[in-house]
Write an enzyme that holds these catalytic residues in place. Structure first.
Site, short mmCIF file in Angstrom:
data_model
loop_
_atom_site.label_atom_id
_atom_site.label_comp_id
_atom_site.label_asym_id
_atom_site.label_seq_id
_atom_site.Cartn_x
_atom_site.Cartn_y
_atom_site.Cartn_z
N GLY A 92 0.80 -1.22 0.00
CA GLY A 92 0.00 0.00 0.00
C GLY A 92 0.83 1.27 0.00
CG ASP A 127 10.33 9.36 7.32
OD1 ASP A 127 9.88 9.08 6.19
OD2 ASP A 127 11.44 9.89 7.49
NE ARG A 185 0.80 1.29 -6.99
CZ ARG A 185 1.88 2.06 -6.93
NH1 ARG A 185 3.06 1.55 -7.23
NH2 ARG A 185 1.79 3.33 -6.58
CG ASP A 254 5.27 -2.81 -5.03
OD1 ASP A 254 6.03 -3.78 -5.22
OD2 ASP A 254 5.63 -1.77 -4.46
CG ASN A 255 7.62 -0.33 -7.85
OD1 ASN A 255 6.76 0.34 -7.28
ND2 ASN A 255 8.80 -0.56 -7.32
CG ASP A 264 6.83 3.80 -7.76
OD1 ASP A 264 6.55 4.97 -7.47
OD2 ASP A 264 6.14 2.84 -7.39
#
EC number: 2.7.7.-
Length: 491
Positions: A92, A127, A185, A254-255, A264
């Site tokens: 995600g 982060d 994706r 996922d890319n 990405d």
């Protein structure tokens, strides 16, 4: 900027509405002292957005997700994925948000997406932030890829947040505003499949068909037609990467987009000296995503997509498998044709006619030139620009690049016999790419507050096929003291 101009910013929420199981409503982190670093004015206009408004205080806050237009609901998207071959059932958007969708000047629906906008429920240990260098890298390379004619997500803007972000050092934070046909994706389908909710999987496929491959809806088996379309799109895309020497660096599932757009750009690079084993990403220690491995890895990813789509291809899973395998088999044929045809065009020997590219003599020349490039570690991009000069009668620049002159001369004699088209070569082989040393130079300067090298590099790569006075250094390879190049994704 007037309030009336602001009111024209209207974002749709089709993805979140149709696939709410894959969307978590979320708010972007507030930026303490935002500053617009770069804005893509032509793309803004294409999206119906006013560049003057986007440059205003409120517009900059919009680009950060801190000012959300009425009716819009930013969401973090859920997806799964294989990362370097290892499966994760939930990845995600850990540091990204889909602001919504816009209709562009051609009537196409486009996603407006933020990268580096703060922690989301998918952030895990991250982060949620991004820093100036990697966000500007994506801006530079995605816009260069677009100028090269390669399907790609686009970069609308990069905004510095005014917050320092801890990586190895403290670095200035930034948010990238990214535009894409969609952010669907392979990992989106993997996530829907692992939920064991076939109805969700079907809605996801219907959404993909509607947005990207509407012709599939009329097929006898629309979901098989969708899969075949994605296979074809990815075969074409990866061939185009290979033809310009692009190394993605992190081809996880996922890319890989359903639309066939490059997405990405974290640890990406372009090869200088031709090397099939070229790896630049610091985390690709085994060379899984090396330059020459990219077609194999794309096929592997598409096999994972087939696994996820099996319940849609046929309700009988045993019957679905051979059908999916046969459809996946199209990848190698389509990639091979795209690569061979593209290389023939780079040599000035074909204007896109499959029969010309398929000729045994042309194929032999293609094989021969890759051998010359590999054996001499020749600068890939500059070689083909200089080869066009040889097609016009001046072979000195290209002969000065190769190690084995006898092998080159024998090859060139056969090539010249086919009357290569120098004009076609100039239109096919870029003079300017985002060379790694120039990208790093621009990013280092921008991180220190100097944006001039960034703008000069963007000027060069935005018109890659047209050589211009004053840009000579942008055609040259890295200086000897540049050293071994390694990229980092910036997370």
């Amino acid at each position: 900027m007037t309030a009336a101009a602001e009111s024209t910013v209207a974002l749709g929420g089709r993805f979140a509405r149709e696939l709410n199981e894959l969307a978590v409503p979320w708010e972007a982190e507030e930026a303490p002292d935002p500053k617009l670093l770069v804005l893509n004015g032509p793309l803004a206009a294409e999206l119906g957005l006013d560049p003057e408004y986007l440059s205003s205080e409120e517009g900059v806050r919009f680009l950060l997700g801190n000012h959300v237009p009425d009716g819009a609901t930013p969401v973090a998207q859920a997806y799964a994925g294989h990362q370097f071959g290892g499966y994760s059932p939930l990845l995600g958007d850990g540091r990204a948000l889909l602001l919504g969708e816009l209709q562009d000047s051609r009537g196409r629906l486009r996603d407006l997406h933020l990268k580096g906008s703060g922690r989301t429920p998918f952030a895990r240990a991250g982060d949620g932030r991004a820093v100036v260098g990697p966000m500007l890298r994506e801006y530079i390379v995605s816009e260069a890829m677009h100028a090269l004619g390669i399907p790609t997500t686009r970069s609308l803007a990069v905004v510095a947040t005014g917050r320092q972000v801890r990586r190895d050092d403290m670095l200035p934070g930034a948010v990238l505003a990214r535009v894409a046909g969609s952010h669907l994706r392979v990992g989106s389908f993997q996530y829907a499949r692992v939920t064991e909710n076939t109805e969700l999987l079907r809605r996801l496929a219907d959404h993909a068909i509607s947005r990207h491959y509407p012709e599939a809806a009329a097929a006898e088996n629309p979901y098989l037609a969708l899969y075949r379309a994605v296979v074809a799109a990815q075969a074409s895309l990866v061939a185009q990467w290979m033809l310009v020497g692009f190394v993605h660096g992190v081809m996880n599932t996922d890319n890989m987009t359903i639309s066939g757009e490059t997405i990405d750009y974290g640890p990406c690079a372009f090869i200088d000296a031709f090397n099939p084993a070229a790896v630049y990403s610091s985390i690709d220690v085994g060379g899984r995503y090396a330059y020459a491995n990219q077609p194999v890895m794309a096929e592997w990813n598409l096999a994972r997509l087939a696994e996820a789509m099996l319940p849609l291809i046929d309700e009988d899973q045993e019957a679905a498998v051979p059908v999916a395998v046969e459809a996946l088999g199209g990848f190698r044929r389509q990639y091979s044709a795209a690569w061979s045809g593209g290389m023939a065009t780079k040599l000035g020997l074909a204007a896109g006619e499959p029969e010309a590219a398929a000729g045994a003599e042309v194929q032999d020349l293609v094989d021969g030139v890759t051998g010359i490039l590999k054996d001499g570690s020749v600068d890939y991009t500059l070689f083909f620009r200089n080869l066009a000069k040889a097609a016009r009668g001046d072979s000195r620049p290209v002969r000065g690049m190769v190690m084995d002159l006898a092998a080159y001369d024998a090859w060139a004699e056969r090539w010249q016999d086919l009357a290569p088209d120098a004009g076609l070569m100039d239109r096919t082989n870029p003079a300017y790419i985002p060379r790694n040393h120039l990208v790093e130079e621009a990013l280092a300067a921008a991180t220190g507050g100097d944006l001039d090298p960034l703008h000069r590099l963007l000027e060069a790569v935005s018109a890659p096929y047209s050589e211009r006075p004053g840009l000579e250094r942008y055609t040259q390879g890295a200086p000897e003291d540049f050293g071994t190049y390694m990229t980092f994704c910036g997370t």
